[in-house]
Motif scaffolding. Structure first.
Motif, mmCIF file in Angstrom:
data_model
loop_
_atom_site.group_PDB
_atom_site.id
_atom_site.type_symbol
_atom_site.label_atom_id
_atom_site.label_comp_id
_atom_site.label_asym_id
_atom_site.label_seq_id
_atom_site.Cartn_x
_atom_site.Cartn_y
_atom_site.Cartn_z
ATOM 1 N N THR A 81 0.820 -1.208 0.000
ATOM 2 C CA THR A 81 0.000 0.000 0.000
ATOM 3 C C THR A 81 0.856 1.261 0.000
ATOM 4 O O THR A 81 2.070 1.205 0.235
ATOM 5 N N TRP A 86 -5.104 5.356 6.988
ATOM 6 C CA TRP A 86 -5.589 3.986 7.181
ATOM 7 C C TRP A 86 -7.037 4.019 7.662
ATOM 8 O O TRP A 86 -7.396 4.850 8.496
ATOM 9 N N PRO A 87 -7.942 3.115 7.181
ATOM 10 C CA PRO A 87 -7.643 2.067 6.189
ATOM 11 C C PRO A 87 -7.789 2.535 4.741
ATOM 12 O O PRO A 87 -7.711 1.722 3.827
ATOM 13 N N GLY A 88 -8.016 3.828 4.537
ATOM 14 C CA GLY A 88 -8.205 4.320 3.177
ATOM 15 C C GLY A 88 -6.910 4.524 2.438
ATOM 16 O O GLY A 88 -6.618 5.627 1.953
ATOM 17 N N LEU A 89 -6.118 3.477 2.326
ATOM 18 C CA LEU A 89 -4.827 3.548 1.652
ATOM 19 C C LEU A 89 -4.968 3.208 0.169
ATOM 20 O O LEU A 89 -5.930 2.556 -0.247
ATOM 21 N N VAL A 91 -4.037 0.884 -2.611
ATOM 22 C CA VAL A 91 -3.496 -0.467 -2.791
ATOM 23 C C VAL A 91 -2.635 -0.444 -4.042
ATOM 24 O O VAL A 91 -3.122 -0.183 -5.142
ATOM 25 N N PHE A 132 -4.955 -5.646 8.995
ATOM 26 C CA PHE A 132 -4.431 -4.763 7.953
ATOM 27 C C PHE A 132 -5.012 -5.069 6.571
ATOM 28 O O PHE A 132 -5.824 -4.295 6.049
ATOM 29 N N ASP A 133 -4.614 -6.175 5.966
ATOM 30 C CA ASP A 133 -4.952 -6.428 4.561
ATOM 31 C C ASP A 133 -6.454 -6.372 4.290
ATOM 32 O O ASP A 133 -6.896 -5.712 3.335
ATOM 33 N N VAL A 136 -8.155 -2.840 4.721
ATOM 34 C CA VAL A 136 -7.716 -1.956 3.640
ATOM 35 C C VAL A 136 -8.406 -2.332 2.333
ATOM 36 O O VAL A 136 -8.895 -1.463 1.587
ATOM 37 N N ALA A 139 -12.027 -1.269 2.330
ATOM 38 C CA ALA A 139 -12.165 0.169 2.135
ATOM 39 C C ALA A 139 -11.910 0.552 0.680
ATOM 40 O O ALA A 139 -12.559 1.454 0.139
ATOM 41 N N TYR A 140 -10.991 -0.150 0.043
ATOM 42 C CA TYR A 140 -10.630 0.172 -1.338
ATOM 43 C C TYR A 140 -11.658 -0.372 -2.328
ATOM 44 O O TYR A 140 -11.974 0.272 -3.328
#
Length: 249
Positions: A81, A86-89, A91, A132-133, A136, A139-140
């Motif tokens: 990322t 976070w979590p709007g990272l 990818v 984490f994964d 994220v 959110a993506y």
């Protein structure tokens, strides 16, 4: 291991399951033959092609029991990322391995294909994916549909006595990364993406190599953790002693 599992049945917890095993009821077939539960039928017990059935009835920490049976439909996942919100990272790379083929989905190339490919699997294996994964990715990709079962090796390994991050645990299972990516971490992956964005195409190649190691190595760790957990429940299981000696907490 799946056919030795009884805790998905109503009213059966770990203690009662252990009681069944100690009485010689090691499998579903033994259980049914003994007629221990009035009215119990194979139809109520056996949903061997339905990972969602077991995932709904097992605690997340017990999803490892599904691994051997659903291994042909298991995916190993790790993402890279960029960003701070976070979590709007963003990818940048999503790596997916099925035990045979490695697929990598890259921002600006084929990342949009990732959600559809993920629907092919019943069981997902990650390391720290719970924290984490997966948040994220959700959110993506707001409409993302995850496989019904998930094993987070961070917590499974900790239960077995292996503390620390992925790269600290790998050598204990005989895993050694190539020199080109050995010592790299998530921050280095961010810097590689920045270099690639500035026009350094070799940085993307190195980032993909790093991601590949993060993903492919999960299979060996999952295999080892499964064997050790099975040995913990069934110490007499043949062929597992070498695994215990090869990887000690």
């Amino acid at each position: 291991m799946l056919k030795r599992t009884f805790i998905h049945l109503p009213g059966v917890g770990p203690r009662r399951e252990t009681h069944f095993w100690r009485q010689g009821l090691a499998t579903w077939e033994d259980f049914l033959a003994a007629k221990r539960v009035q009215g119990l039928s194979r139809g109520r017990l056996d949903h061997t092609q339905d990972a969602a059935y077991f995932a709904d009835r097992l605690q997340p920490g017990e999803h490892w029991r599904l691994f051997q049976h659903f291994r042909p439909r298991t995916a190993y996942l790790d993402i890279e990322t960029y960003g701070k919100a976070w979590p709007g990272l963003l990818v940048t790379v999503a790596g997916l391995y099925d035990g045979r083929n490695m697929r990598q989905f890259v921002q600006g190339f084929n990342l949009q294909e990732f959600p559809k490919v993920l629907t092919e699997f019943d069981l997902l294996v990650t390391f720290n994916g719970t924290q984490f994964d997966l948040p994220v990715l959700k959110a993506y990709f707001p409409e993302l549909s995850l496989p019904p079962a998930h094993v987070d090796l961070r917590f499974l390994m900790a239960r077995l006595g292996f503390k620390g991050g992925l790269k600290k645990i790998e050598p204990r299972f005989g895993i050694h990364r190539p020199k080109s990516v050995n010592g790299m971490d998530g921050y280095a992956a961010v810097l590689l993406w920045q270099r690639y964005q500035r026009g350094d195409k070799s940085a993307l190649d190195l980032l993909l190599s790093y991601n590949r190691e993060d993903v492919v190595n999960l299979e060996a760790l999952m295999d080892g953790a499964f064997c050790m957990e099975r040995e913990r429940l069934f110490p007499a299981c043949p062929g597992q002693g070498s695994r215990r000696q090869a990887a000690r907490p």
